[in-house]
Design a protein around this motif. Structure first.
Motif, mmCIF file in Angstrom:
data_model
loop_
_atom_site.group_PDB
_atom_site.id
_atom_site.type_symbol
_atom_site.label_atom_id
_atom_site.label_comp_id
_atom_site.label_asym_id
_atom_site.label_seq_id
_atom_site.Cartn_x
_atom_site.Cartn_y
_atom_site.Cartn_z
ATOM 1 N N VAL A 4 0.841 -1.209 0.000
ATOM 2 C CA VAL A 4 0.000 0.000 0.000
ATOM 3 C C VAL A 4 0.872 1.253 0.000
ATOM 4 O O VAL A 4 0.620 2.207 -0.743
ATOM 5 C CB VAL A 4 -0.949 -0.003 1.216
ATOM 6 N N ALA A 5 1.913 1.246 0.833
ATOM 7 C CA ALA A 5 2.810 2.402 0.905
ATOM 8 C C ALA A 5 3.501 2.658 -0.427
ATOM 9 O O ALA A 5 3.591 3.798 -0.890
ATOM 10 C CB ALA A 5 3.859 2.189 2.004
ATOM 11 N N GLY A 6 3.983 1.596 -1.073
ATOM 12 C CA GLY A 6 4.681 1.752 -2.347
ATOM 13 C C GLY A 6 3.782 2.280 -3.447
ATOM 14 O O GLY A 6 4.168 3.173 -4.217
ATOM 15 N N ILE A 7 2.572 1.747 -3.537
ATOM 16 C CA ILE A 7 1.644 2.198 -4.578
ATOM 17 C C ILE A 7 1.261 3.659 -4.371
ATOM 18 O O ILE A 7 1.278 4.461 -5.315
ATOM 19 C CB ILE A 7 0.395 1.300 -4.593
ATOM 20 N N LEU A 8 0.935 4.037 -3.136
ATOM 21 C CA LEU A 8 0.556 5.428 -2.870
ATOM 22 C C LEU A 8 1.721 6.378 -3.121
ATOM 23 O O LEU A 8 1.553 7.464 -3.695
ATOM 24 C CB LEU A 8 0.055 5.568 -1.428
ATOM 25 N N GLU A 9 2.906 5.977 -2.676
ATOM 26 C CA GLU A 9 4.095 6.815 -2.879
ATOM 27 C C GLU A 9 4.304 7.125 -4.356
ATOM 28 O O GLU A 9 4.475 8.285 -4.752
ATOM 29 C CB GLU A 9 5.312 6.084 -2.314
ATOM 30 N N HIS A 10 4.292 6.105 -5.192
ATOM 31 C CA HIS A 10 4.566 6.296 -6.613
ATOM 32 C C HIS A 10 3.429 7.026 -7.331
ATOM 33 O O HIS A 10 3.682 7.834 -8.228
ATOM 34 C CB HIS A 10 4.834 4.949 -7.283
ATOM 35 N N GLY A 69 3.887 12.348 12.919
ATOM 36 C CA GLY A 69 4.765 13.489 12.670
ATOM 37 C C GLY A 69 6.228 13.090 12.586
ATOM 38 O O GLY A 69 6.959 13.539 11.696
ATOM 39 N N SER A 70 6.664 12.236 13.494
ATOM 40 C CA SER A 70 8.068 11.810 13.482
ATOM 41 C C SER A 70 8.360 10.918 12.284
ATOM 42 O O SER A 70 9.444 10.979 11.706
ATOM 43 C CB SER A 70 8.420 11.075 14.783
ATOM 44 N N HIS A 71 7.400 10.104 11.865
ATOM 45 C CA HIS A 71 7.612 9.251 10.692
ATOM 46 C C HIS A 71 7.743 10.092 9.424
ATOM 47 O O HIS A 71 8.591 9.826 8.574
ATOM 48 C CB HIS A 71 6.457 8.257 10.544
ATOM 49 N N VAL A 72 6.896 11.109 9.308
ATOM 50 C CA VAL A 72 6.951 11.985 8.125
ATOM 51 C C VAL A 72 8.267 12.748 8.083
ATOM 52 O O VAL A 72 8.952 12.791 7.049
ATOM 53 C CB VAL A 72 5.761 12.962 8.122
ATOM 54 N N LEU A 73 8.640 13.364 9.204
ATOM 55 C CA LEU A 73 9.859 14.173 9.245
ATOM 56 C C LEU A 73 11.107 13.322 9.033
ATOM 57 O O LEU A 73 11.996 13.684 8.234
ATOM 58 C CB LEU A 73 9.944 14.911 10.582
ATOM 59 N N SER A 74 11.183 12.186 9.703
ATOM 60 C CA SER A 74 12.347 11.317 9.550
ATOM 61 C C SER A 74 12.449 10.772 8.131
ATOM 62 O O SER A 74 13.538 10.726 7.546
ATOM 63 C CB SER A 74 12.266 10.157 10.548
ATOM 64 N N ILE A 124 11.737 13.836 -1.021
ATOM 65 C CA ILE A 124 11.315 14.339 0.294
ATOM 66 C C ILE A 124 9.882 13.898 0.599
ATOM 67 O O ILE A 124 9.636 13.212 1.599
ATOM 68 C CB ILE A 124 11.486 15.860 0.386
ATOM 69 N N PRO A 125 8.895 14.279 -0.221
ATOM 70 C CA PRO A 125 7.537 13.794 0.085
ATOM 71 C C PRO A 125 7.353 12.309 -0.197
ATOM 72 O O PRO A 125 6.539 11.644 0.452
ATOM 73 C CB PRO A 125 6.642 14.641 -0.832
ATOM 74 N N SER A 126 8.120 11.775 -1.145
ATOM 75 C CA SER A 126 7.972 10.369 -1.504
ATOM 76 C C SER A 126 8.289 9.461 -0.325
ATOM 77 O O SER A 126 7.497 8.570 0.032
ATOM 78 C CB SER A 126 8.891 10.042 -2.687
ATOM 79 N N THR A 127 9.435 9.655 0.292
ATOM 80 C CA THR A 127 9.807 8.809 1.429
ATOM 81 C C THR A 127 8.956 9.132 2.653
ATOM 82 O O THR A 127 8.678 8.242 3.468
ATOM 83 C CB THR A 127 11.300 8.972 1.768
ATOM 84 N N ALA A 128 8.530 10.396 2.783
ATOM 85 C CA ALA A 128 7.636 10.756 3.888
ATOM 86 C C ALA A 128 6.314 10.011 3.755
ATOM 87 O O ALA A 128 5.788 9.462 4.735
ATOM 88 C CB ALA A 128 7.399 12.261 3.902
#
Length: 364
Positions: A81-87, A262-267, A336-340
């Motif tokens: 799910v994370a990979g599909i949404l990211e791309h 918040g910490s997951h997004v920033l990191s 930056i937003p992709s990995t976040a």
């Protein structure tokens, strides 16, 4: 990402079963013992663990306790799910990155910055042009990221138990990320080849099937993995830097290792930016190998560019040292937003799925 489980079981005959205690108190003490005693049946690392914090028994399991019950399937579903949404979310910027990495772009495809490039593509080539090839990317991203995160989680825990029992090891994190990349790139590389050929300016391909057929007939099956070694050469250091930076920042922003969006997004954002900037030259070479850019090929008398050494040489011949950093702005802006997105979505779905599993087990 969170530290893996603190302990798998309770202590036989412990105080949770003592006389005069209500069932709620007994369950609470059992939970404290499971998280506070440490690894192993003997509990020899108890002194290294944090004192237990009393929680409301009705609040459900805390995030730190969840990974002990997380299954491989949980990691794979959350990762897919994370990979599909990211791309999908970042695909237009990925299209711009591919265009800006062109060594000898058509005059109509020379852009000053990311926003100007995106605006011109939409204005001159149509609203949906930056999305061409999205379907094959989403199809490849699901299984690729499922393998990626499941492998990472398993190896991270296994290696951490060996290198730093009961704690978090940056060496283990980096090594796990590198091995996970082997599986990810093996699944994703063909989709990358098709995607980037469809993203190029004046691409003759409008459908994925047309691109697959043309590449297969004209260049053979090996063309789908022509950039694999270069992609690994890029992604192994990228993922090592990425995972080590992410885990390092989590130790500072989220030392309790709880579910903290918040910490997951920033990191994730910081880790992606650092890794992207450091590996841009390799990404330029990968793009050249995937696209076999026609104008660049005219300066290379050997025909098809194969292998990392040939790609590095061609990039230098065509554009000099600065050519290795073409598209670095777009690459960093993309990562930056992709990995976040990837980390926040992955952590959320892992938390959600595992919490539901824990609640289901408790209700049985």
């Amino acid at each position: 990402m969170e530290l893996e489980g603190r302990g798998a079981g309770g202590v036989a005959g412990g105080p949770a079963a003592g006389p005069g205690r209500s069932p709620g108190e007994a369950a609470l003490l059992d939970g404290w013992l499971q998280r506070g005693v440490g690894r192993g049946a003997g509990g020899g690392e108890a002194g290294a663990c944090r004192p237990p914090v009393r929680q409301d028994p009705d609040s459900g399991p805390d995030y730190e306790a969840l990974p002990a019950g997380a299954t491989v399937t949980t990691h794979m579903v959350a990762g897919a799910v994370a990979g599909i949404l990211e791309h999908c979310v970042m695909y237009p910027i990925d299209c711009v990155k591919t265009r800006m990495q062109s060594l000898q772009p058509d005059p109509a495809a020379r852009y000053r910055n990311v926003l100007e490039a995106l605006w011109r593509i939409i204005r001159t080539e149509g609203l949906w042009r930056p999305m061409r090839g999205l379907n094959v990317t989403a199809t490849g991203a699901g299984p690729a990221h499922a393998l990626y995160f499941a492998c990472y989680e398993k190896l991270k825990k296994t290696l951490s138990d060996v290198i730093h029992p009961g704690g978090n090891s940056h060496i283990a994190n980096g090594a796990a990320g590198c091995v996970a990349t082997l599986l990810h790139d093996a699944a994703m590389n063909p989709a990358e080849v098709i995607k980037q050929r469809m993203q190029m300016y004046n691409s003759p391909y409008h459908r994925v099937t047309d691109c697959v057929r043309a590449v297969w007939q004209n260049e053979g099956a090996g063309a789908f993995y022509r950039s694999y070694t270069t992609q690994l050469t890029m992604n192994v250091p990228f993922q090592a830097i990425h995972f080590m930076t992410y885990e390092f920042l989590q130790e500072h922003f989220n030392p309790q290792r709880r579910y903290n969006p918040g910490s997951h997004v920033l990191s994730g954002a910081c880790a992606g930016a650092v890794a992207a900037a450091a590996t841009t030259p390799l990404d330029v070479c990968k793009t050249l190998l995937n696209t076999q850019e026609s104008l660049a090929l005219n300066s290379n008398i050997t025909g098809h560019i194969t292998g990392m050494a040939s790609a590095f040489r061609t990039v230098y011949q065509v554009g000099g040292v600065t050519a290795y950093f073409r598209g670095v702005q777009a690459r960093v802006i993309y990562q930056i937003p992709s990995t976040a997105i990837a980390w926040s979505v992955y952590e959320f779905f892992k938390y959600l799925i595992t919490k539901r599993q824990e609640e289901w087990r408790a209700s049985k």
